[in-house]
Design an enzyme around this catalytic site. Sequence first.
Site, short mmCIF file in Angstrom:
data_model
loop_
_atom_site.label_atom_id
_atom_site.label_comp_id
_atom_site.label_asym_id
_atom_site.label_seq_id
_atom_site.Cartn_x
_atom_site.Cartn_y
_atom_site.Cartn_z
N GLU A 82 -12.96 -5.51 -20.20
CA GLU A 82 -13.90 -6.66 -19.90
C GLU A 82 -14.95 -6.45 -18.68
O GLU A 82 -14.39 -5.88 -17.48
CB GLU A 82 -13.06 -8.10 -19.23
CG GLU A 82 -13.87 -9.14 -19.09
CD GLU A 82 -13.04 -10.52 -18.87
OE1 GLU A 82 -13.56 -11.46 -18.56
OE2 GLU A 82 -11.68 -10.28 -19.29
N ASP A 131 -5.41 -16.98 -22.61
CA ASP A 131 -5.05 -17.80 -21.49
C ASP A 131 -6.22 -18.66 -20.80
O ASP A 131 -6.30 -19.39 -20.10
CB ASP A 131 -4.24 -17.10 -20.39
CG ASP A 131 -4.94 -16.08 -19.72
OD1 ASP A 131 -6.08 -15.63 -20.18
OD2 ASP A 131 -4.28 -15.36 -18.76
N SER A 132 -7.54 -18.30 -21.60
CA SER A 132 -8.74 -19.03 -21.39
C SER A 132 -8.67 -20.42 -21.60
O SER A 132 -9.35 -21.19 -21.35
CB SER A 132 -10.05 -18.24 -22.07
OG SER A 132 -9.66 -18.08 -23.26
N ASP A 155 -1.81 -13.74 -25.56
CA ASP A 155 -2.15 -13.46 -24.17
C ASP A 155 -0.88 -13.75 -23.28
O ASP A 155 -0.45 -14.66 -23.54
CB ASP A 155 -3.34 -14.30 -23.50
CG ASP A 155 -4.08 -13.44 -22.77
OD1 ASP A 155 -3.72 -12.44 -22.53
OD2 ASP A 155 -5.26 -13.84 -22.48
N GLU A 173 -2.89 -8.01 -19.04
CA GLU A 173 -3.94 -7.63 -18.03
C GLU A 173 -3.08 -6.66 -16.87
O GLU A 173 -2.30 -6.86 -16.57
CB GLU A 173 -4.47 -8.91 -17.18
CG GLU A 173 -5.56 -9.59 -18.17
CD GLU A 173 -6.05 -10.80 -17.35
OE1 GLU A 173 -6.44 -10.52 -16.30
OE2 GLU A 173 -6.59 -11.79 -17.83
N LYS A 185 -1.24 -9.42 -25.47
CA LYS A 185 -2.20 -8.91 -24.51
C LYS A 185 -1.79 -8.86 -23.03
O LYS A 185 -1.10 -10.10 -22.63
CB LYS A 185 -3.72 -9.32 -24.84
CG LYS A 185 -4.54 -8.69 -23.86
CD LYS A 185 -5.77 -9.33 -24.14
CE LYS A 185 -6.27 -10.75 -23.57
NZ LYS A 185 -6.18 -10.62 -22.04
#
Length: 268
Positions: free
Chosen positions: A186, A49-50, A88, A119, A117
């Site tokens: 991270e 999502d960057s 993501d 978070e 992925k």
Amino acid sequence: MSIQSSIKSTTITQIKKKKNQEKITMITAYDALFAKIFDGEVDMILVGDSLRMSFFGACDTLSADFESMIYHTQAVCNGVKQSLVVCDLPFGALANAQETLAWCIEIYKKTNAQAIKIEGGMEASDMVKLLVENGISVMAHIGLKPHFVRSEGGYKIQGKDSKSVEELLKTAKVMEECGAFSILIEGVKAEVAGQITKSVEIPVIGIGSGRDVDGQVLVWSDALGFFEDFKPKFVRQYLKGAELVRKALKEYVQDVKNGDFPNDDESY
């Protein structure tokens, strides 16, 4: 059989077997063009999502949604034959378990991504377990979590005190117990990331977390010098991409203006 059709993609099992055997490589991609270039050169490609920052120009990643992540994952998968693709999950994925499960099923149905992925700290453990129980391979993301940038008042390095270290170690073990096939860690102090890596039997992929992990991931536009707003400390630039593109573009403009392009060989 053609050479291309005989190529086999990297599997979750192969990634897990690399633990303590060889370093794992991962880079982001958002489209078929760059995904095709990266394919086979790295073990895994993350549709991160960057993309909301490097691709869209937003100030953080929070505006990504499931529809856009599916769209970009479809594009990346169109360019990939070998590397393992991870999609993501966007901000808000922890809010409604059944809704997120439904979206992950859609990701699997509409793309060739082999994992997602997500978070989150301990609060994400039930979600990880639910997804794994429903056949979705999960890469957990702990440590500095960009989804929490506003609530935490910025991007803050993790593992600076004993309480943080204890929480990170506990979270990593729980993610493994819940069935995550790997953990992305991270912005964690290098020695702590090393501790975490030794404490679990699944691969730990680092970004800004030192070298004592099982592998590394970078955002492609950081690594190749296309994102120029700032360069994080943990990034090594392997190419001055923006400079090279500007130079080529200036040559193109000059050739057009002076009548050199197109020449006779480039005309019908």
